[in-house]
Design a protein around this motif. Sequence first.
Motif, PDB file in Angstrom:
ATOM      1  N   HIS A  18       0.832  -1.340  -0.097  1.00 17.68           N
ATOM      2  CA  HIS A  18      -0.045   0.135   0.030  1.00 17.68           C
ATOM      3  C   HIS A  18       1.058   1.255   0.152  1.00 17.68           C
ATOM      4  O   HIS A  18       0.516   2.458  -0.197  1.00 17.68           O
ATOM      5  N   GLN A  19       2.150   1.233   0.267  1.00 18.79           N
ATOM      6  CA  GLN A  19       3.013   2.342   0.444  1.00 18.79           C
ATOM      7  C   GLN A  19       3.778   2.520  -0.797  1.00 18.79           C
ATOM      8  O   GLN A  19       4.466   3.285  -1.275  1.00 18.79           O
ATOM      9  N   GLY A  20       3.509   1.496  -1.878  1.00 28.22           N
ATOM     10  CA  GLY A  20       4.080   1.792  -3.271  1.00 28.22           C
ATOM     11  C   GLY A  20       5.336   0.810  -3.668  1.00 28.22           C
ATOM     12  O   GLY A  20       5.915   1.083  -4.778  1.00 28.22           O
ATOM     13  N   LEU A  21       5.437  -0.263  -2.954  1.00 27.45           N
ATOM     14  CA  LEU A  21       6.312  -1.272  -3.399  1.00 27.45           C
ATOM     15  C   LEU A  21       5.672  -2.452  -3.743  1.00 27.45           C
ATOM     16  O   LEU A  21       4.873  -3.205  -3.063  1.00 27.45           O
ATOM     17  N   ALA A  22       5.905  -2.885  -4.991  1.00 26.59           N
ATOM     18  CA  ALA A  22       5.567  -4.535  -5.694  1.00 26.59           C
ATOM     19  C   ALA A  22       6.439  -5.093  -5.955  1.00 26.59           C
ATOM     20  O   ALA A  22       7.548  -4.769  -6.149  1.00 26.59           O
ATOM     21  N   ARG A  23       6.229  -6.496  -6.231  1.00 32.00           N
ATOM     22  CA  ARG A  23       7.081  -7.428  -6.444  1.00 32.00           C
ATOM     23  C   ARG A  23       6.555  -8.564  -7.778  1.00 32.00           C
ATOM     24  O   ARG A  23       5.352  -8.925  -7.337  1.00 32.00           O
ATOM     25  N   THR A  24       7.257  -9.185  -8.216  1.00 33.45           N
ATOM     26  CA  THR A  24       7.227 -10.408  -9.083  1.00 33.45           C
ATOM     27  C   THR A  24       8.055 -11.422  -8.477  1.00 33.45           C
ATOM     28  O   THR A  24       9.008 -11.182  -7.948  1.00 33.45           O
ATOM     29  N   PHE A  25       7.749 -12.654  -8.850  1.00 35.42           N
ATOM     30  CA  PHE A  25       8.308 -13.820  -8.401  1.00 35.42           C
ATOM     31  C   PHE A  25       9.240 -14.525  -9.253  1.00 35.42           C
ATOM     32  O   PHE A  25       8.778 -14.544 -10.433  1.00 35.42           O
ATOM     33  N   GLN A  26      10.218 -15.347  -8.737  1.00 37.20           N
ATOM     34  CA  GLN A  26      10.883 -16.034  -9.705  1.00 37.20           C
ATOM     35  C   GLN A  26      10.012 -17.382 -10.290  1.00 37.20           C
ATOM     36  O   GLN A  26      10.137 -17.571 -11.551  1.00 37.20           O
ATOM     37  N   LEU A  27       9.324 -17.968  -9.374  1.00 31.60           N
ATOM     38  CA  LEU A  27       8.447 -18.924  -9.870  1.00 31.60           C
ATOM     39  C   LEU A  27       6.898 -18.358  -9.937  1.00 31.60           C
ATOM     40  O   LEU A  27       6.507 -17.567  -9.121  1.00 31.60           O
ATOM     41  N   LEU A 107       9.992  -4.589  -7.814  1.00 39.08           N
ATOM     42  CA  LEU A 107      11.230  -5.520  -7.787  1.00 39.08           C
ATOM     43  C   LEU A 107      10.587  -6.905  -8.694  1.00 39.08           C
ATOM     44  O   LEU A 107       9.549  -7.351  -8.683  1.00 39.08           O
ATOM     45  N   MET A 108      11.590  -7.129  -9.321  1.00 38.43           N
ATOM     46  CA  MET A 108      11.440  -8.309 -10.418  1.00 38.43           C
ATOM     47  C   MET A 108      12.338  -9.427 -10.251  1.00 38.43           C
ATOM     48  O   MET A 108      13.689  -9.013 -10.347  1.00 38.43           O
ATOM     49  N   ASP A 109      12.072 -10.653  -9.813  1.00 37.72           N
ATOM     50  CA  ASP A 109      12.855 -11.827  -9.499  1.00 37.72           C
ATOM     51  C   ASP A 109      12.958 -12.741 -10.896  1.00 37.72           C
ATOM     52  O   ASP A 109      11.918 -13.333 -11.097  1.00 37.72           O
ATOM     53  N   GLU A 110      13.962 -12.394 -11.530  1.00 35.53           N
ATOM     54  CA  GLU A 110      14.171 -13.362 -12.610  1.00 35.53           C
ATOM     55  C   GLU A 110      13.129 -13.346 -13.619  1.00 35.53           C
ATOM     56  O   GLU A 110      12.325 -14.502 -13.863  1.00 35.53           O
ATOM     57  N   PRO A 111      12.631 -12.261 -14.008  1.00 31.89           N
ATOM     58  CA  PRO A 111      11.302 -12.073 -15.162  1.00 31.89           C
ATOM     59  C   PRO A 111      11.221 -12.852 -16.380  1.00 31.89           C
ATOM     60  O   PRO A 111      10.208 -13.082 -16.697  1.00 31.89           O
ATOM     61  N   VAL A 112      12.582 -13.328 -16.818  1.00 28.96           N
ATOM     62  CA  VAL A 112      12.599 -14.126 -17.942  1.00 28.96           C
ATOM     63  C   VAL A 112      13.080 -15.410 -17.944  1.00 28.96           C
ATOM     64  O   VAL A 112      13.335 -16.196 -19.005  1.00 28.96           O
ATOM     65  N   GLY A 113      13.073 -15.915 -16.827  1.00 29.43           N
ATOM     66  CA  GLY A 113      13.702 -17.418 -16.505  1.00 29.43           C
ATOM     67  C   GLY A 113      12.663 -18.252 -17.081  1.00 29.43           C
ATOM     68  O   GLY A 113      11.435 -18.322 -16.939  1.00 29.43           O
ATOM     69  N   GLY A 114      13.244 -19.234 -18.014  1.00 27.67           N
ATOM     70  CA  GLY A 114      12.320 -20.158 -18.675  1.00 27.67           C
ATOM     71  C   GLY A 114      11.737 -19.834 -19.828  1.00 27.67           C
ATOM     72  O   GLY A 114      11.097 -20.675 -20.551  1.00 27.67           O
TER      73      GLY A 114
END
Length: 199
Positions: A18-27, A107-114
């Motif tokens: 809610h404070q403006g920080l989002a993320r994606t996951f490796q899996l 934050l993006m954790d290995e967005p193009v893995g696989g």
Amino acid sequence: MLLAGKEITADAPDRICHQGLARTFQLNAAFDSMSLRDNVRLAAQFGRRARRCPGCGFHARRRGRRSGAGLRGADPRRATLAGQAPVIDRKLLMIASALATDPKILLMDEPVGGLTHAETDVIMDCVRRLKARGVTIILIEHVMRFLVGLSERVMILHHGEKIFEGPPGGLVEDATVVDVYLGAGASERLRGHLNGGAA
């Protein structure tokens, strides 16, 4: 950890969001029994602000929300169940869901893995569009073509130790990075990519 000068280390994940920080996951992470569209709606419904009374349906403004991540408009993929979607669409779904929370930092954790070469290009285009919108992106990635094609600043870690930090062009000139990470052949391919050649 500070976000906009405010300590958030002990905050709950929803409060951080809610404070403006989002993320994606490796899996790939999604509600597999829900459609791609409803996964994004859910993120928009709960990810932007705390809700005292969540309700059972999606707010009208959330139903029409565009993600900007390739899953919008009349695209028939939006009705696909997340658990049945191909890897590229699940990657795009994570980005779209993160964007639906209206983040300042992603934050993006290995967005193009696989992903294939062509699929990687799709994600690269998506990240460029996010950058153009003013979203700050911090990503972890091992695909060097993707990393140097998008980054303004790169940090390379080896066994937890920082061995390089600087602009992407400095990677091929750093002997330690070439020795422990790239190797001579990969270094030359990367140099070609940095000079505008084929990756």
